[in-house]
Design an enzyme around this catalytic site. Sequence first.
Site, PDB file in Angstrom:
ATOM      1  N   HIS A   1       6.817  43.469  45.861  1.00 23.84           N
ATOM      2  CA  HIS A   1       5.666  43.491  44.950  1.00 23.84           C
ATOM      3  C   HIS A   1       4.873  44.800  45.058  1.00 23.84           C
ATOM      4  CE1 HIS A   1       2.353  41.687  47.821  1.00 23.84           C
ATOM      5  NE2 HIS A   1       3.043  42.649  48.402  1.00 23.84           N
TER       6      HIS A   1
ATOM      7  N   GLY B   1      12.721  54.016  60.452  1.00 17.60           N
ATOM      8  CA  GLY B   1      13.342  54.520  59.240  1.00 17.60           C
ATOM      9  C   GLY B   1      12.684  53.996  57.995  1.00 17.60           C
ATOM     10  N   ASP B   2      13.347  54.262  56.856  1.00 13.99           N
ATOM     11  CA  ASP B   2      12.864  53.855  55.542  1.00 13.99           C
ATOM     12  C   ASP B   2      13.879  52.895  54.942  1.00 13.99           C
ATOM     13  OD1 ASP B   2      11.433  53.711  53.204  1.00 13.99           O
ATOM     14  OD2 ASP B   2      11.164  55.884  53.005  1.00 13.99           O
ATOM     15  N   PHE B   3      13.710  52.574  53.644  1.00  9.92           N
ATOM     16  CA  PHE B   3      14.600  51.602  53.028  1.00  9.92           C
ATOM     17  C   PHE B   3      16.044  52.099  52.985  1.00  9.92           C
ATOM     18  CE2 PHE B   3      10.442  50.629  50.934  1.00  9.92           C
ATOM     19  CZ  PHE B   3      10.259  49.391  51.531  1.00  9.92           C
TER      20      PHE B   3
END
Length: 634
Positions: free
Chosen positions: A543, A524-526
């Site tokens: 960053h 998945g993603d964030f």
Amino acid sequence: MHLEQAFPLPATTTMTATAGRTTPTPTTARTAAFTPTTTANAVDDAGRLSATAAFVREQDTADLLSRVLPGLRGPELRALTDRCRFAHAALLVFPPDEAALRAELASCGLPSDTPAQPSVVVRERLAARHGHDLEDLDVRILRPAVRGRAGEHRAVEVFTLTVPPASALSPIAADERRREHEAHLAFDVVRPDPLVLRGLLASFERRGATADGGGYNLHEDGTVFYFTAPADTKTAYRRVELYAGGDHRDVLAEHLAHRPSAASPPREPAVPRNGVAQEGGPRAGAALEAAPQAGGAPAAETLLRLLTGAWTTQALAACAQLRLPEAMYRHIGVGVGELARAVGAHPESLATLLRYLAMLGVVGNGPDGYRLTGVGALLDSGAPASMRPLALMYGGPFYQSFAHLAHSVRTGRPAFDHLYGENHFDHFARDPELASLFDQSMVSSAPLFEHLPEHPVLTAAARAPGRPRTVVDIAGGTGELLGRILTAHPALRGVLLERPHVLTAARARLAATPVGGRCAFRAGDFADVPAGGDVYVLSRVLHDWDDDRCRSILRHCAGAMPGHADLLIVERLLPSDGSPSLATAWDLHMMCNTGGRERTADHYARLLGDCGLALVGHSPLALGAHTLHARRPA
């Protein structure tokens, strides 16, 4: 460490108080390690010289630095040890004549034929301290070579003033033996550049050392920085020298500006006097200049070295591409012809590359050919935490994008996107070979994680009673960090959240370790951060992104975190005072290649606050990184 532990003493000692510090004074010539405060009647020069030579042979750089600068430990100590090496200890002796000096050298196992040269600096300091005429003081300097325990090239720096029996100079000798004004320790800086050098000087000052002069050696092209040791130093040496090859007068000017007072006598003259050589050995025969010359040849040389930094990046990348380290040995030299055959290179051209790599300290050259240094060994693909993938990334796609840095500065957009037409995550995802190299390059920074599993948050989670606690590593790559955490804490469970193509490599990697059965994988993603974890980890993620995207990521984390959960963020922190830092260089890299940035701790605190989290504190890791600890406000 107590002084007695730092300097093993012979059976009989006296104690002498010097400058508010009590130091042991050996009372026989049979001394295992040198303590520079001595009395004229207690120790003869042969004993002092023998003890100094023994001290130089036995010291370990890391241990000595930790005693010179109390409180220096962990990542900061390792960083200093990587960048400087113990080189010599110095003392002033008073032989009755030349023959006696040579005999003393021989009796201590030092080369008795070591050449001597005039020492202008010590001569002037002696005259100033004792109100004596210069012409009566014939001070010389010798640097007999010794070897450290591991074969390191070191020296004993010996200043000599001839004092015959019943000489009018005898009171000077007695006072100098007692006070040891000229005794000092010296460290050579490895592969100095302005950023590294400023960082080293800042570390010394943070630990209580104070700037105490310095100079530039024009003929040898080397720069010397002097410090007064901290008041609580665990050695009896009161002066420390850092020597950096090259012209660093711009950094020297900053160092001299930090000197507490200009009232004390200068450590080095600004120009040569009467053509007499300065402090001898490999640094002999040179004028020492204390200030940079704006617009002159030295400034042009400094700028030229900076402009050719790209050549170094490509030389290291070529070394990695050719797999030179895999064809070489640490302690056995290999000839150019044999190396050329092994890596499929043109012998003459390879010799040119090897000479340049030797200048960088990546390889060494000897009668039997070229061998790998400890630095070069890190480019071997088989080395633990090999940095070969980093060399290929910095010499490959990121090198190409840096050619468009001006575009980033003009537009505020990543040069990588401008060059390749898409962001680097999407670009790497379309190229499996490049994606694999990028993931490997992230693993190359594994030393950064060495002490992270010891963080109190993780230790507390591992020791918590009841159910096993879960660590969620968000965008954790191939699982290098999560694997280390689970290895250090067998009671913990882990969840790795990553993109599907990365999870394939992560599963394979962790399945081959004992922790594989305690780790779950989530594609998945964030926006897909798993809920219900106990400790959440964001390592080198924020960053990559601008502030708005960081807030989005942190809100996803905060939304998934139970009230008791902790968040650990691993990032390099920009110093709030603008002092030199690796984060400054990475800030430029992130701007150019990802559109992200490095930040100060206060900046991260504000971002966390915007997302309903509070920064509890931060602690240092290796390679300039920090662990930031955040959680919901109480």
